[in-house]
Write a protein that holds these residues in place. Structure first.
Motif, mmCIF file in Angstrom:
data_model
loop_
_atom_site.group_PDB
_atom_site.id
_atom_site.type_symbol
_atom_site.label_atom_id
_atom_site.label_comp_id
_atom_site.label_asym_id
_atom_site.label_seq_id
_atom_site.Cartn_x
_atom_site.Cartn_y
_atom_site.Cartn_z
ATOM 1 N N PHE A 62 0.774 -1.222 0.082
ATOM 2 C CA PHE A 62 0.061 0.120 -0.014
ATOM 3 C C PHE A 62 0.746 1.401 -0.117
ATOM 4 N N ASN A 63 1.770 1.387 0.864
ATOM 5 C CA ASN A 63 2.735 2.620 0.931
ATOM 6 C C ASN A 63 3.681 2.838 -0.162
ATOM 7 N N ARG A 64 4.034 1.399 -1.088
ATOM 8 C CA ARG A 64 4.962 1.773 -2.213
ATOM 9 C C ARG A 64 3.859 2.355 -3.367
ATOM 10 N N ASN A 65 2.574 1.710 -3.409
ATOM 11 C CA ASN A 65 1.658 2.343 -4.288
ATOM 12 C C ASN A 65 1.232 3.392 -4.230
ATOM 13 N N PHE A 66 0.982 4.169 -3.149
ATOM 14 C CA PHE A 66 0.508 5.444 -2.442
ATOM 15 C C PHE A 66 1.593 6.391 -2.983
ATOM 16 N N GLN A 67 2.840 6.273 -2.592
ATOM 17 C CA GLN A 67 3.964 7.045 -2.863
ATOM 18 C C GLN A 67 3.944 7.127 -4.589
ATOM 19 N N ARG A 68 4.018 6.216 -5.057
ATOM 20 C CA ARG A 68 3.897 6.063 -6.558
ATOM 21 C C ARG A 68 2.941 6.832 -7.354
ATOM 22 N N TYR A 69 1.881 7.048 -6.837
ATOM 23 C CA TYR A 69 0.697 7.373 -7.513
ATOM 24 C C TYR A 69 0.366 9.010 -7.084
ATOM 25 N N ILE A 70 0.694 9.186 -5.653
ATOM 26 C CA ILE A 70 0.263 10.424 -5.107
ATOM 27 C C ILE A 70 1.755 11.355 -4.940
ATOM 28 N N ASP A 71 2.639 10.637 -4.935
ATOM 29 C CA ASP A 71 4.056 11.307 -4.708
ATOM 30 C C ASP A 71 4.314 11.837 -3.376
ATOM 31 N N LEU A 72 3.582 11.022 -2.267
ATOM 32 C CA LEU A 72 3.570 11.412 -0.991
ATOM 33 C C LEU A 72 3.513 10.153 -0.152
ATOM 34 N N SER A 73 3.854 10.205 0.956
ATOM 35 C CA SER A 73 3.420 9.133 2.004
ATOM 36 C C SER A 73 2.144 9.195 2.320
ATOM 37 N N PRO A 74 1.134 8.278 2.690
ATOM 38 C CA PRO A 74 0.004 8.250 3.408
ATOM 39 C C PRO A 74 -0.113 9.385 4.204
ATOM 40 N N THR A 75 0.864 9.457 5.360
ATOM 41 C CA THR A 75 0.745 10.057 6.722
ATOM 42 C C THR A 75 0.910 11.693 6.130
ATOM 43 N N ALA A 76 2.001 11.858 5.258
ATOM 44 C CA ALA A 76 2.163 13.081 4.575
ATOM 45 C C ALA A 76 0.762 13.750 3.871
ATOM 46 N N PHE A 77 0.285 12.951 3.123
ATOM 47 C CA PHE A 77 -0.997 13.345 2.369
ATOM 48 C C PHE A 77 -2.047 13.704 3.217
ATOM 49 N N ARG A 78 -2.244 12.850 4.465
ATOM 50 C CA ARG A 78 -3.402 13.242 5.036
ATOM 51 C C ARG A 78 -3.036 14.573 5.912
ATOM 52 N N SER A 79 -1.954 14.878 6.427
ATOM 53 C CA SER A 79 -1.253 16.257 7.178
ATOM 54 C C SER A 79 -1.551 17.448 6.210
ATOM 55 N N LEU A 80 -1.155 17.161 4.941
ATOM 56 C CA LEU A 80 -1.309 18.131 3.895
ATOM 57 C C LEU A 80 -2.583 18.566 3.529
ATOM 58 N N ARG A 81 -3.639 17.476 3.198
ATOM 59 C CA ARG A 81 -4.880 17.882 2.631
ATOM 60 C C ARG A 81 -5.887 18.178 3.875
ATOM 61 N N ARG A 82 -5.294 17.935 5.132
ATOM 62 C CA ARG A 82 -6.496 18.239 6.357
ATOM 63 C C ARG A 82 -6.048 19.394 6.822
ATOM 64 N N HIS A 83 -4.885 19.889 6.565
ATOM 65 C CA HIS A 83 -4.465 21.051 7.371
ATOM 66 C C HIS A 83 -4.307 22.173 6.478
ATOM 67 N N GLY A 84 -4.844 22.362 5.251
ATOM 68 C CA GLY A 84 -4.949 23.531 4.462
ATOM 69 C C GLY A 84 -3.720 24.046 3.961
ATOM 70 N N GLN A 85 -2.851 22.984 3.661
ATOM 71 C CA GLN A 85 -1.599 23.088 2.945
ATOM 72 C C GLN A 85 -1.869 22.559 1.585
ATOM 73 N N ARG A 86 -1.368 22.903 0.353
ATOM 74 C CA ARG A 86 -1.812 22.429 -0.913
ATOM 75 C C ARG A 86 -0.322 21.852 -1.404
ATOM 76 N N HIS A 87 -0.638 20.700 -1.759
ATOM 77 C CA HIS A 87 0.501 19.690 -2.425
ATOM 78 C C HIS A 87 -0.039 19.709 -4.142
ATOM 79 N N ARG A 88 0.947 20.100 -4.840
ATOM 80 C CA ARG A 88 0.644 20.252 -6.378
ATOM 81 C C ARG A 88 1.856 19.433 -7.077
#
Length: 321
Positions: free
Chosen positions: A272-298
């Protein structure tokens, strides 16, 4: 926790060929879902991430997308999307504007009216989702707004006016990879395959081999059929749907990373972690933090120049579905 795409039942009167409505966010209609109808979906307010089949990208007001039959999709407003003072707490009224119509209705239009022949190509392209240009979106969205409250001949007149604008849009873009115009000889088979995937992606043991067997096809034949019409491999498609569902759960729930990985169909956290990093370019933990706290990942989701792939390159190969 609901983990697989929800089959949305479209309740349209028998005497009507199209259905149009508005709804807010969140609602029962905004989760990871699919249905056999075509859907033209407009965003009227807020911003966040859009997920359509194998595509993920940012959305903002004025975004207009056509989704094909049984193609899972959702629009998830993130923390930054609630910046407007008119939003009522955690609810965004009237965020979505939707126009839905069946393949059967569109087919009758094509069959009975020669002037509708160009609609066939639009529907074929919509199999993997279509994003329309800003200019066409700006002209079409008010027409959908009007159609919502219309009845009788004016309703159909607006529908055909909208279709005409969509067909003429030279700036529309496929949401998978650059579009190639193929005619599907077995559309019902393709719809069955997409529906079966949507219903089973949360099962870790679900494989492309099982799909091929269900369709009474050799795996190699099935793989060619799938890639020809979906423009990416079957394993790639399944992995993307799983990861995109995980994105919704990471933003909208407090579930653990391990629990979410299992819920979306991964037997091991490392895969799961490997595929998440591949498709989203972030770890699941980093993605959750960025999207839920108002910081934009582009980094992984900016709109590409016209003609370039709209998602991670399927040529990179599959990864453990």
């Amino acid at each position: 926790m609901r983990t697989k795409p929800l089959r949305e039942a479209i309740a349209a009167p028998l005497d009507r060929g199209v259905r149009a409505y508005r709804h807010g966010y969140p609602s029962d209609l905004t989760g990871w879902h699919y249905h056999p109808e075509y859907e033209l979906h407009a965003i009227r307010r807020s911003s966040g991430l859009c997920y359509v089949g194998t595509y993920t990208g940012p959305f903002e007001p004025g975004n207009l997308i056509l989704t094909g039959p049984n193609l899972p999709h959702m629009w998830v407003t993130d923390a930054d999307g609630y910046a407007d003072d008119e939003f009522l707490g955690d609810f965004i009224p009237g965020r979505d504007l939707v126009l839905q119509f069946s393949a059967e209705f569109a087919g009758r239009c094509i069959e009975q009216f020669a002037d509708c022949s160009a609609l066939r190509d639009l529907l074929t392209q919509g199999t993997s989702g279509l994003l329309f240009s800003d200019e066409v979106s700006a002209s079409v969205i008010p027409k959908i707004e009007e159609l919502v409250d219309q009845y009788g001949p004016r309703r159909l007149a607006l529908f055909f006016d909208i279709v005409d604008c969509l067909i003429a849009d030279e700036g529309k873009q496929s949401l998978s990879v650059e579009w190639k115009s193929y005619s599907c000889k077995y559309p019902q088979r393709l719809e069955n395959i997409l529906r079966t995937i949507a219903e089973n992606i949360s099962r870790p043991e679900f494989t492309c081999s099982e799909l091929a067997e269900m369709e009474n096809m050799e795996l190699s034949t099935f793989s060619r059929f799938f890639e020809r019409h979906i423009r990416c491999g079957c394993v790639e498609y399944i992995n993307r749907l799983r990861i995109f569902k995980a994105c919704q759960l990471l933003i909208e729930t407090d579930g653990t990373i391990t629990g979410i990985a299992h819920d979306v169909g991964y037997g091991t956290l490392s895969t799961f972690n490997r595929n998440f990093q591949r498709y989203i370019d972030l770890s699941p933990t980093a993605f959750r933090s960025l999207r839920r706290h108002g910081q934009r990942h582009r980094a992984a989701i900016e709109r590409p120049p016209k003609g370039e792939p709209r998602s991670s390159d399927p040529a990179k190969g599959p990864s453990n579905a």
